[in-house]
Write a protein that holds these residues in place. Sequence first.
Motif, mmCIF file in Angstrom:
data_model
loop_
_atom_site.group_PDB
_atom_site.id
_atom_site.type_symbol
_atom_site.label_atom_id
_atom_site.label_comp_id
_atom_site.label_asym_id
_atom_site.label_seq_id
_atom_site.Cartn_x
_atom_site.Cartn_y
_atom_site.Cartn_z
ATOM 1 N N HIS A 206 1.038 12.977 -24.427
ATOM 2 C CA HIS A 206 -0.380 13.252 -25.397
ATOM 3 C C HIS A 206 0.114 13.537 -26.811
ATOM 4 C CE1 HIS A 206 -2.550 14.796 -21.315
ATOM 5 N NE2 HIS A 206 -2.331 13.634 -21.286
ATOM 6 N N TYR B 22 -1.116 11.716 -30.399
ATOM 7 C CA TYR B 22 -1.846 12.445 -31.443
ATOM 8 C C TYR B 22 -0.899 12.300 -32.626
ATOM 9 C CZ TYR B 22 -3.007 16.901 -33.939
ATOM 10 O OH TYR B 22 -3.556 17.791 -34.679
ATOM 11 N N TYR C 36 -1.869 8.932 -34.081
ATOM 12 C CA TYR C 36 -3.353 8.991 -34.338
ATOM 13 C C TYR C 36 -3.697 9.565 -35.765
ATOM 14 C CZ TYR C 36 -8.297 10.155 -34.437
ATOM 15 O OH TYR C 36 -9.463 10.477 -35.030
ATOM 16 N N GLN C 37 -3.027 10.681 -35.993
ATOM 17 C CA GLN C 37 -3.074 11.291 -37.347
ATOM 18 C C GLN C 37 -2.413 10.621 -38.416
ATOM 19 O OE1 GLN C 37 -4.994 13.748 -37.587
ATOM 20 N NE2 GLN C 37 -5.637 14.328 -35.627
ATOM 21 N N TYR D 88 0.257 21.421 -32.618
ATOM 22 C CA TYR D 88 -0.503 20.945 -31.985
ATOM 23 C C TYR D 88 -0.809 21.769 -30.646
ATOM 24 C CZ TYR D 88 -1.803 17.746 -28.079
ATOM 25 O OH TYR D 88 -2.419 17.296 -27.212
ATOM 26 N N PHE E 36 -8.714 12.079 -29.487
ATOM 27 C CA PHE E 36 -7.724 10.995 -30.351
ATOM 28 C C PHE E 36 -7.355 9.729 -29.400
ATOM 29 C CE2 PHE E 36 -5.261 14.789 -28.820
ATOM 30 C CZ PHE E 36 -4.169 13.981 -27.919
#
Length: 286
Positions: A109, A113, A116-117, A134, A183
């Motif tokens: 995950h 993340y 995505y960011q 996170y 995300f």
Amino acid sequence: MNSELLHAYLTAPYPCSYLPEQQARSEVAIPIQPVSDAVYQQLYVGLMREGFRRSGPYVYRPHCDACQACTSLRVRTHDFKPDRSQRRSAARHADLVVRVRPVGFDAEHFALYQRYQSHRHVGGGMDQDSAKQYAESMLPSRVHTRIIEFREPDLRPNEELGQLRIVSLVDVLDDGLSAVYTFFDPDVVGASYGTYAVLWQIERARRLGLPYVYLGYWIEGCRKMNYKTRFTPHEVLIDGRWQPLKRAAAASKLPAAPVTPADAACKSSAANDPSAPEAVSSSATR
């Protein structure tokens, strides 16, 4: 707000995650004294109905000195009718395999993340989050929170699961689901993963007999947040009362944002991404 069990405080001003050159403040609600998780869940449900949101351990709502542009929005699940674009999204991603999991850190995950960011929000601060940041900002929860995984149906070589495409954090309420944060894989051309995640939550809520999906805050005239109003019918919270958006607009009760050019009125940040439900600005809570 239950003043017998809850205390509210205002944060110091911080740069607004939505409107350029604006200063924001948040009203944060906390229990006055220690309460059980069951009592906390009920307090949280009541706060959600009053326009609060949750980001990690914080339950907040905008309380800005010079602006009231943020408006809470929720979708009426039993009456929801997808538009043509949403039907295409549902058909395109219908083969994704869904797993509902308890909240907890997962390295896969976190890797998604980060991707995505780094792709969607370069320079926004969250693209530099460590695994510890996170875990501390996204995962703490005292309410009924679930992590929803969406994966490709085909297994990867030497793996038991298909490719991870979407992760959604969702709170389960007495009257609906709250889309906390989503995300997804930013590299799949033509995908509409953010839309599909919301469609899944609406259908899930409907099957559970829950009348609403809470999508967080919406700002009139903000192009990057217009996607929320495409999930119809929906309601907005105006003067302490949930009402259909068209009725609220007709009554001219919607709070106006400061006058800015339409495309500049909403910054590109994790708080208002057009494909991901928002989280409170890290400036307000870190």
